[in-house]
Design an enzyme around this catalytic site. Structure first.
Site, mmCIF file in Angstrom:
data_model
loop_
_atom_site.group_PDB
_atom_site.id
_atom_site.type_symbol
_atom_site.label_atom_id
_atom_site.label_comp_id
_atom_site.label_asym_id
_atom_site.label_seq_id
_atom_site.Cartn_x
_atom_site.Cartn_y
_atom_site.Cartn_z
ATOM 1 N N GLU A 185 0.822 -1.207 0.000
ATOM 2 C CA GLU A 185 0.000 0.000 0.000
ATOM 3 C C GLU A 185 0.862 1.266 0.000
ATOM 4 O O GLU A 185 0.487 2.277 -0.575
ATOM 5 C CB GLU A 185 -0.974 0.011 1.189
ATOM 6 N N HIS A 213 1.669 2.253 -3.471
ATOM 7 C CA HIS A 213 0.633 3.108 -4.065
ATOM 8 C C HIS A 213 0.780 4.540 -3.543
ATOM 9 O O HIS A 213 0.638 5.509 -4.282
ATOM 10 C CB HIS A 213 -0.761 2.613 -3.688
HETATM 11 ZN ZN LIG Z 1 -2.691 -2.517 -4.783
#
Ligand SMILES: [Zn+2]
Length: 719
Positions: free
Chosen positions: A511, A514
């Site tokens: 994450e 991202h």
């Molecule tokens: Zn992802």
């Protein structure tokens, strides 16, 4: 592991292409006396700058009653902006038309940014009701812009001069995307064709709903009832208790009920020793919505496929897949088939080895039968346990949430030089949320990172990244990003800090991959920055990031026993890594078989209604799928593609996985913290967002196209 981005991409794109008169929400206005409306408007915190550090939304000031008036006003503002673009007496130019559309809708972006983040991370019944009200307002608003003939006339006029405009790469892409967006909404169709599209859309919407309803009815109706306790052999106490509770719920007190819902069927097919019952439940699952009753989906899905061809061809495309893939990195069905063709033989060969291993176990146990699809989970689990039995309790003490988070930050610092400073004085929407300022090595401020780690009611399941505000540069004003990672980790207890499983720790790296895409973004146009990339590309920066966690050098920085401080033993790491490659022949093959079904259904170039069962069998036979494996989804319950938004898109996972594995191979070749490789990755991938064709960006980073070899190696399909 549920890993995905909830990038506000679709909404932002939809909104960027939005606007005109028609959709004002009269209902919410007439309901309140004028004076009261006035008061709400004045006090509405969305209507003035926040006045907080970094302009972070002042969450405490936002009340549920502010949203509808804020959306109303935001929509109206953008309608006025669009009307002004159309009314401009000057000839259409890139600046007065394309950029003007892109720069419109600021208030809407900020209201939607807060609202849709919170409906996922911190919702309540009132917000759910608001979401239901807002959704048709937004889609009408979006249609009003994308179907506006006068607006398209101006966009088209600019587009026709594109070769003489001297645009930058990002500008040229903005123009192209804007033009194509209008065309794909039907801007070039005549009135009769537009009417046909509307009719097709409405038929499709009915059928896709029906598909989902049928599937739900079939999933809920199948059960096996066990009255003899001996038949439960192999199952754990908690699974047996859950089955007893289900039985009680269904009026079968004292018995045990298993269903085709995941939490019930998964442990049963993995652990239940009774082969006949495993078979019964397995077939109950794979025959869903294919039982020839009122809930049968075979005809429904064949009609959906047919209507999609008709719609695509009206729009001027060969097939639905051609229509969908135009906007993706893959571009054409042929390109997707080419990739699948490269991986399929290796995955299938590996699956055959796995089946042979299982057959050996069956034979050695004196079982006089050939391994079947309903035996796969059971014997795979037996072999996994014999070869790599790892107890999660052994690894969790090494992955305390706090030290793992510091490991993520240190990794990013070593790669990109960024530093992190926690702030405890900024507004948050929940006490769980932690706020960090992110800085360049030279001290320049980059953006805010919000971390919302713990499970709680009001938060939906899974893990995701989103932005409250994207990075962009409009008319010289630089907007710094506000990025959030939301997870669902267990809270610390009285005796233990929050400890993560290996997978959960890996998700934290994923994450943040991202988050870096959002934070290190450096672009001009909001619709192109951060994670606004094609769907088959967006997962790759996060998949890359997972790889660092497995490096001994990185583990030594953070994976320390929370009580003793001892670094996780390499032997344990080796075991985890080896186990992660187990059964990948099956996992890759069943996933790819579903991908092939998706692609075959959506590459049809005529609208004839197919016999669903024959069509599916034919497709799988052509590819040589073995009897021991079924596609992850058979057509009649493939909701992703027949009632969700993944038609012609199920391949995306493996497509971005190819980029992820190949990109990390570059780091392995040059050194995992090699400064030049990291700089190239930051410049061409993380900072570039969707400002340029994704394949060109990848080539700039890697100096070549992605190869599939690193993916095959990472899945243990090739040495
Ligand atoms: Zn992802």
């Amino acid at each position: 592991m549920n890993k995905f981005t909830l990038a506000p991409v679709s909404l932002a794109l939809a909104l960027a292409l939005t606007g005109c008169n028609s959709s004002e929400n009269k209902e919410s206005k007439t309901a309140e006396p004028a004076a009261q409306v006035e008061k709400v408007m004045l006090a509405n915190p969305f209507f003035a700058p926040w006045g907080t550090p970094h302009e972070i939304p002042d969450f405490a000031k936002i009340k549920n009653e502010h949203y509808i008036p804020a959306f109303d006003k935001a929509i109206k503002e953008q309608q006025q902006e669009i009307a002004a673009i159309i009314a401009n007496v000057e000839a259409p130019t890139f600046a007065n038309t394309i950029e003007a559309i892109e720069f419109s809708g600021n208030l809407l972006d900020s209201v939607a940014g807060v609202f849709y983040n919170l409906t996922s991370a911190e919702t309540n019944d009132e917000m759910k009701a608001i979401a239901k009200k807002v959704s048709p307002m937004l889609s009408a608003h979006s249609d009003d812009i994308s179907l506006n003939a006068e607006l398209f006339k101006r966009v088209d006029a600019v587009y026709q001069q594109k070769s003489s405009l001297n645009l930058t790469t990002a500008q040229a892409k903005l123009l192209e995307d804007s033009y194509v967006g209008f065309v794909r909404s039907g801007a070039k169709l005549n009135e009769q064709q537009k009417e046909q599209i509307r009719k097709l859309n409405s038929q499709l919407s009915d059928l896709t709903l029906k598909f989902g309803d049928n599937l739900l009815a079939e999933t809920n109706s199948f059960e096996i009832v066990i009255a003899n306790k001996a038949k439960l052999a192999g199952l754990s106490q908690s699974v047996i208790e859950a089955a007893a509770a289900t039985a009680t719920e269904r009026g079968q007190d004292g018995k045990w009920v298993f269903t085709t819902h995941r939490p019930s069927i998964t442990p049963f097919t993995k652990y239940a020793d009774d082969r006949e019952l495993r078979k019964a439940l397995y077939l109950g699952y794979t025959n869903r919505a294919s039982n020839g009753n009122e809930f049968d989906n075979k005809k429904v899905l064949a009609e959906i496929a047919s209507l999609r061809v008709q719609k695509a061809q009206l729009m001027g495309y060969k097939s639905h897949a051609h229509f969908v893939l135009e906007e993706r990195v893959a571009k054409t069905p042929a390109a997707v088939y080419e990739l699948l063709n490269k991986i399929w033989p290796t995955a299938l060969a590996k699956a055959k080895v796995e089946v042979a291993d299982m057959q050996k176990v069956v034979d050695s146990e004196g079982g006089n039968f050939k391994v079947a699809a309903w035996d796969y989970p059971y014997y795979a689990e037996k072999i996994r346990k014999a070869r790599y039995d790892i107890d999660e309790e052994q690894t969790r003490p090494y992955f305390a949430l706090e030290s793992t988070l510091q490991g993520v930050f240190k990794t990013a610092q070593k790669l990109y030089g960024i530093t992190v400073k926690e702030r405890t004085d900024l507004p948050t929407y929940h006490d769980d949320v932690r706020t960090f300022e992110i800085y360049e090595a030279d001290g320049t401020y980059i953006g805010l990172f919000l971390a919302d780690h713990y499970v709680r009611p009001g938060k939906r399941g899974g893990a995701w990244m989103n932005s409250y505000r994207k990075q962009y540069n409009m008319n010289g004003t630089d907007s710094t990003p506000i990025i959030v990672n939301v997870l669902n980790y267990p809270r610390p207890t009285a005796s233990e800090p929050a400890l993560l499983t290996f997978d959960q720790a890996s998700t934290l790296f994923h994450e943040f991959g991202h988050a870096l895409h959002g934070l290190l973004s450096d672009g001009k146009y909001r619709s192109q920055t951060g994670t606004s990339t094609p769907r088959d590309f967006v997962e790759f920066p996060s998949q890359v990031m997972e790889n660092w966690m497995l490096q001994p050098e990185v583990l030594a920085m953070f994976a320390k026993h929370y009580q003793t401080g001892e670094v996780i033993p390499q032997q344990l790491v080796d075991k985890i890594q080896a186990a992660s490659k187990f059964n990948q022949g099956f996992a890759t093959t069943e996933y790819m078989a579903a991908t092939l079904l998706d692609l075959n259904w959506h590459s049809l170039e005529d609208a004839a209604i197919r016999d669903s069962e024959k069509f599916e069998q034919q497709a799988l036979k052509e590819w040589g799928l073995i009897d021991e494996i079924d596609p992850r989804y058979r057509s009649t319950y493939f909701a992703h593609i027949f009632s969700g938004g993944y038609s012609a898109g199920y391949y995306s996972y493996i497509w971005s996985d190819v980029f992820g594995a190949d990109a990390f191979a570059a780091f392995e070749e040059n050194g995992i913290f090699d400064a030049n490789t990291a700089k190239a990755f930051r410049t061409h991938i993380l900072s570039a967002g969707g400002s340029e064709n994704a394949l060109s960006l990848y080539r700039k980073f890697r100096g070549k196209d992605a190869s599939i070899e690193p993916l095959l190696r990472s899945r243990g399909l090739k040495d």
